[in-house]
Motif scaffolding. Structure first.
Motif, PDB file in Angstrom:
ATOM      1  N   PRO A 180       0.831  -1.209   0.000  1.00 42.18           N
ATOM      2  CA  PRO A 180       0.000   0.000   0.000  1.00 42.18           C
ATOM      3  C   PRO A 180       0.863   1.255   0.000  1.00 42.18           C
ATOM      4  N   ILE A 181       0.364   2.297  -0.605  1.00 48.96           N
ATOM      5  CA  ILE A 181       1.133   3.535  -0.759  1.00 48.96           C
ATOM      6  C   ILE A 181       0.970   4.422   0.466  1.00 48.96           C
ATOM      7  N   ARG A 182       2.086   4.954   0.918  1.00 49.20           N
ATOM      8  CA  ARG A 182       2.095   6.056   1.892  1.00 49.20           C
ATOM      9  C   ARG A 182       3.266   6.947   1.503  1.00 49.20           C
ATOM     10  N   MET A 183       2.980   7.937   0.694  1.00 54.50           N
ATOM     11  CA  MET A 183       4.025   8.841   0.213  1.00 54.50           C
ATOM     12  C   MET A 183       3.888  10.185   0.911  1.00 54.50           C
ATOM     13  N   TRP A 184       4.872  10.491   1.747  1.00 52.68           N
ATOM     14  CA  TRP A 184       4.866  11.755   2.479  1.00 52.68           C
ATOM     15  C   TRP A 184       5.230  12.898   1.535  1.00 52.68           C
ATOM     16  N   LEU A 185       4.467  13.969   1.601  1.00 52.56           N
ATOM     17  CA  LEU A 185       4.676  15.103   0.701  1.00 52.56           C
ATOM     18  C   LEU A 185       5.742  16.033   1.260  1.00 52.56           C
ATOM     19  N   ASP A 186       6.708  16.408   0.406  1.00 50.40           N
ATOM     20  CA  ASP A 186       7.680  17.419   0.819  1.00 50.40           C
ATOM     21  C   ASP A 186       7.489  18.736   0.084  1.00 50.40           C
ATOM     22  N   ARG A 187       6.712  18.714  -1.010  1.00 48.41           N
ATOM     23  CA  ARG A 187       6.362  19.960  -1.710  1.00 48.41           C
ATOM     24  C   ARG A 187       4.944  19.833  -2.244  1.00 48.41           C
ATOM     25  N   ALA A 188       4.275  20.971  -2.369  1.00 42.73           N
ATOM     26  CA  ALA A 188       2.947  21.037  -2.985  1.00 42.73           C
ATOM     27  C   ALA A 188       2.807  22.411  -3.616  1.00 42.73           C
ATOM     28  N   PHE A 189       2.395  22.444  -4.877  1.00 45.05           N
ATOM     29  CA  PHE A 189       2.250  23.718  -5.580  1.00 45.05           C
ATOM     30  C   PHE A 189       1.214  23.561  -6.675  1.00 45.05           C
ATOM     31  N   THR A 190       0.838  24.690  -7.266  1.00 42.23           N
ATOM     32  CA  THR A 190      -0.194  24.705  -8.305  1.00 42.23           C
ATOM     33  C   THR A 190       0.418  25.167  -9.617  1.00 42.23           C
ATOM     34  N   ILE A 191       0.098  24.444 -10.680  1.00 39.41           N
ATOM     35  CA  ILE A 191       0.524  24.803 -12.028  1.00 39.41           C
ATOM     36  C   ILE A 191      -0.708  25.192 -12.834  1.00 39.41           C
ATOM     37  N   SER A 192      -0.663  26.354 -13.467  1.00 42.69           N
ATOM     38  CA  SER A 192      -1.789  26.833 -14.254  1.00 42.69           C
ATOM     39  C   SER A 192      -2.133  25.819 -15.349  1.00 42.69           C
ATOM     40  N   GLY A 193      -3.398  25.447 -15.390  1.00 37.05           N
ATOM     41  CA  GLY A 193      -3.855  24.498 -16.400  1.00 37.05           C
ATOM     42  C   GLY A 193      -3.718  23.050 -15.998  1.00 37.05           C
ATOM     43  N   ALA A 194      -2.930  22.785 -14.949  1.00 37.27           N
ATOM     44  CA  ALA A 194      -2.736  21.399 -14.511  1.00 37.27           C
ATOM     45  C   ALA A 194      -3.315  21.149 -13.126  1.00 37.27           C
ATOM     46  N   GLY A 195      -3.284  22.180 -12.269  1.00 33.63           N
ATOM     47  CA  GLY A 195      -3.818  22.030 -10.924  1.00 33.63           C
ATOM     48  C   GLY A 195      -2.731  21.705  -9.914  1.00 33.63           C
ATOM     49  N   THR A 196      -3.086  20.926  -8.905  1.00 32.49           N
ATOM     50  CA  THR A 196      -2.187  20.646  -7.788  1.00 32.49           C
ATOM     51  C   THR A 196      -1.150  19.595  -8.163  1.00 32.49           C
ATOM     52  N   VAL A 197       0.109  19.898  -7.833  1.00 32.01           N
ATOM     53  CA  VAL A 197       1.205  18.956  -8.010  1.00 32.01           C
ATOM     54  C   VAL A 197       1.883  18.780  -6.654  1.00 32.01           C
ATOM     55  N   VAL A 198       2.121  17.527  -6.277  1.00 33.72           N
ATOM     56  CA  VAL A 198       2.822  17.235  -5.027  1.00 33.72           C
ATOM     57  C   VAL A 198       4.040  16.384  -5.352  1.00 33.72           C
ATOM     58  N   THR A 199       5.079  16.488  -4.527  1.00 34.23           N
ATOM     59  CA  THR A 199       6.270  15.666  -4.714  1.00 34.23           C
ATOM     60  C   THR A 199       6.601  14.960  -3.419  1.00 34.23           C
ATOM     61  N   GLY A 200       7.306  13.850  -3.564  1.00 39.54           N
ATOM     62  CA  GLY A 200       7.709  13.092  -2.391  1.00 39.54           C
ATOM     63  C   GLY A 200       8.531  11.892  -2.798  1.00 39.54           C
ATOM     64  N   THR A 201       8.924  11.120  -1.794  1.00 44.18           N
ATOM     65  CA  THR A 201       9.673   9.887  -2.016  1.00 44.18           C
ATOM     66  C   THR A 201       8.722   8.710  -1.874  1.00 44.18           C
ATOM     67  N   LEU A 202       8.528   7.980  -2.959  1.00 44.41           N
ATOM     68  CA  LEU A 202       7.695   6.783  -2.935  1.00 44.41           C
ATOM     69  C   LEU A 202       8.563   5.611  -2.492  1.00 44.41           C
ATOM     70  N   ALA A 203       8.341   5.122  -1.280  1.00 44.06           N
ATOM     71  CA  ALA A 203       9.195   4.063  -0.731  1.00 44.06           C
ATOM     72  C   ALA A 203       8.794   2.691  -1.256  1.00 44.06           C
ATOM     73  N   GLU A 204       7.498   2.415  -1.285  1.00 43.83           N
ATOM     74  CA  GLU A 204       6.992   1.119  -1.742  1.00 43.83           C
ATOM     75  C   GLU A 204       5.714   1.357  -2.532  1.00 43.83           C
ATOM     76  N   GLY A 205       5.229   0.275  -3.166  1.00 50.09           N
ATOM     77  CA  GLY A 205       3.990   0.371  -3.908  1.00 50.09           C
ATOM     78  C   GLY A 205       4.210   0.915  -5.304  1.00 50.09           C
ATOM     79  N   ALA A 206       3.105   1.186  -5.983  1.00 48.23           N
ATOM     80  CA  ALA A 206       3.160   1.675  -7.358  1.00 48.23           C
ATOM     81  C   ALA A 206       2.103   2.746  -7.558  1.00 48.23           C
ATOM     82  N   LEU A 207       2.489   3.830  -8.226  1.00 47.31           N
ATOM     83  CA  LEU A 207       1.574   4.898  -8.606  1.00 47.31           C
ATOM     84  C   LEU A 207       1.271   4.763 -10.096  1.00 47.31           C
ATOM     85  N   GLU A 208      -0.001   4.947 -10.468  1.00 46.09           N
ATOM     86  CA  GLU A 208      -0.408   4.816 -11.858  1.00 46.09           C
ATOM     87  C   GLU A 208      -1.375   5.932 -12.222  1.00 46.09           C
TER      88      GLU A 208
END
Length: 599
Positions: A180-208
């Motif tokens: 199961p995913i638990r990705m802690w966010l270290d950044r969050a920002f908004t991009i015009s036309g795209a919306g919310t973007v978050v970044t972090g380190t994905l330790a396990e699991g898969a994002l799709e």
């Protein structure tokens, strides 16, 4: 093993962490203008490069200054590998100790030490610093970490550092892509036309792409979100597995809601807790900590209170709920302090309430006997039974073949001892009910669940079978009921004698009243198989339908109600409902509105 890896830098302020990352990757990790102006890392920086082996490395560059220790822990927390930086010309420094304490507290077991600024150090200084580093690491999991002298300005040692990193990364276990995913966010920002973007380190699991997740906020309900886009190292991806630095474009996030310290999680797979019992793994004893601390988990920094049970175990109460599991590592420090970093291991994410005097001391003894990784038998035994899914949320694997002490009942796990205890109590409950009221039809399932304090009605069937009881008409009763009917036995026996003489002459209301046979008593006699109610207030013997069908078969077919009444020697009051009963049982069939035939 080729693949992608995340490495966090660590070390004293101004020992050249960012300069080294820039030399290795060609990317400037200091994102903020103030950082570049002051030559001081304030917030987290990010860069990436590829080793000759094909392993891709993403760096999380953390600040070294004591004023930014919270930012340092946010970067170090989710990373499985540390690049520890010590300036050869200055040697081990105060923040070196703090950063090492943080790595130890977080349980980081893999790392490389870079001795930077070797151009400013002579051989004696280099030897002295190397000895200092080896001494400081000696009592930690990083004791055997390679130490590589390097100069970021002229490039000397960079090749050897890459080789050391490569060899260290080769030792890491393969991440579980199905976790199961638990990705802690270290950044969050908004991009015009795209919306919310978050970044972090994905330790396990898969994002799709299009994956359904939850944004865990702690101080409010989770927000249901969907993955709109993925990037890893500036490249668009459709699927990313751990361990990876990843940027996630999300749908469904209200403006301004996402922030560092939150987490993207797989729905229904994490336990929500604001209270945990922990074991000390490093730093001060719990009875030396202040009552109020800051707890760091992933990129989150949460206010917490400490209830110490002794030097080694304590209970932490968080200001908000966190997605936690057994085995999680926490870093504890006093609010506003840059020193005194301690580490804690989560032992219980759903600890019991402690109300009685001496409960804290008893809990200390209990926790001392608990394994770091948790025990499925312990968790289930404490509750008698619990859902298998909850055990998984606690971070404990549920094996296909359960330990001998446990059994699986649908979606639940239960201990054999608990089932036996509930079965004994249920037998007594049914026996006491029958003794108090011989005409009782048994106890309801809801009443049994409440009386036994069984956590879910799904478990009751197994308890009933183990108790050798049975369920009749939704009631739990003894499998072998007594042949007599207690206080109404004599009245029912008298009625049976009358009906054997005149089987279709049902007693009238006055006769039943004289015998003190009301609705409840007649229902009890019917359940015992002694009488048959064919309509309200009309009772015959149980074999009356079969006897009536045999007699009516002798009539010319089809026959009328009047002909049936006369042949059975009964009244219309009895004949009509009796014939309707024969219809329902399929013994007779209507030909038209007034006539029937025997099948």
């Amino acid at each position: 093993m080729t693949g992608r890896f995340v490495v966090a830098t660590s070390g004293h302020v101004d020992h050249g962490k960012s300069t080294l990352v820039r030399a290795l990757t060609g990317i400037e990790p200091d994102r903020l203008a103030e950082e570049r102006r002051r030559g001081l890392t304030i917030d987290l920086g990010f860069a990436w490069f590829e080793l000759d082996s094909g392993r891709s490395v993403a760096f999380v560059d953390v600040p070294g200054h004591e004023r930014f220790i919270g930012n340092m822990l946010a970067g170090l927390g989710p990373a499985p590998v540390v690049l520890f930086v010590v300036a050869a010309d200055q040697g081990w420094q105060p923040q070196s100790t703090d950063h090492l304490a943080a790595a130890v507290a977080l349980g980081i077991r893999h790392g490389v030490v870079a001795l930077t600024r070797t151009d400013l150090a002579d051989d004696t200084q280099l030897d002295t610093t190397t000895a200092q580093v080896r001494q400081q690491l000696a009592a930690t999991a990083l004791a055997d970490a390679p130490i590589v002298p390097v100069c970021a300005l002229d490039g000397s040692g960079l090749h050897e550092l890459r080789e050391a990193l490569d060899a260290t990364l080769a030792q890491l276990p393969e991440p579980d892509a199905s976790a199961p995913i638990r990705m802690w966010l270290d950044r969050a920002f908004t991009i015009s036309g795209a919306g919310t973007v978050v970044t972090g380190t994905l330790a396990e699991g898969a994002l799709e792409i299009d994956q359904q997740l939850e944004l865990w906020r702690g101080d409010a309900d989770p927000v249901a979100v969907q993955v709109r886009g993925l990037q890893r190292g500036k490249h668009d991806e459709t699927r990313v597995t751990g361990v990876s630095r990843v940027a996630v474009n999300l749908r469904g996030v209200p403006s301004g809601v996402a922030a560092r310290g939150q987490a993207l999680v797989t729905p229904q797979r994490w336990w929500a807790s604001d209270s945990v019992d922990v074991r000390r793994v490093s730093g001060p004893a719990f009875d030396e900590l202040p009552r109020e601390v800051i707890a760091h988990l992933g990129t989150a920094a949460i206010a917490a209170t400490v209830r110490e049970f002794g030097a080694e175990h304590a209970r932490l109460h968080f200001a908000v709920e966190l997605p936690l599991q057994i085995g999680d590592r926490l870093v504890l420090r006093a609010p506003g302090a840059a020193v005194g970093i301690g580490g804690a291991l989560v032992l219980d994410v759903d600890p019991p309430q402690l109300r009685r005097r001496g409960a804290g001391r008893r809990r200390e003894v209990e926790l001392a006997g608990m394994a770091d990784t948790g025990s499925i038998v312990h968790e289930v035994a404490r509750r008698g039974a619990m859902p298998a899914a909850t055990v998984g949320q606690f971070g404990i694997e549920v094996p296909d073949e359960l330990p001998n002490e446990l059994v699986r009942i649908g979606a639940w796990l239960a201990t054999k001892d608990a089932l036996l205890s509930w079965a004994r109590k249920l037998r007594k409950l049914v026996a006491d009910d029958a003794a108090a009221d011989p005409l009782s039809v048994g106890i309801t399932r809801d009443a049994a669940v409440d009386a036994l304090a069984v956590p879910d009605a799904e478990l009751l069937g197994a308890v009933v079978r183990l108790a050798k009881l049975e369920v009749r008409d939704g009631r739990i009763c003894a499998a072998q009921r007594a042949a007599t009917l207690g206080p109404i036995e004599a009245a029912v026996a008298k009625l049976e004698t009358q009906l054997r003489t005149a089987p279709f002459v049902a007693p009238d209301a006055d006769t039943l009243a004289a015998l003190k046979l009301g609705r409840r008593e007649l229902a009890a006699a019917e359940r015992a198989g002694r009488l048959l109610r064919i309509a309200e207030g009309i009772v015959l013997l149980p074999d009356a339908p079969a006897r009536a069908a045999a007699i009516l078969r002798e009539l010319p077919q089809p026959f009328t109600v009047s002909e049936a009444r006369q042949r059975l020697d009964t009244s219309r009051r009895v004949a009509v409902p009796l014939l309707e009963l024969l219809d329902r049982r399929g013994l007779t069939r209507r030909v038209d509105d007034s006539r029937r035939t025997v099948r």
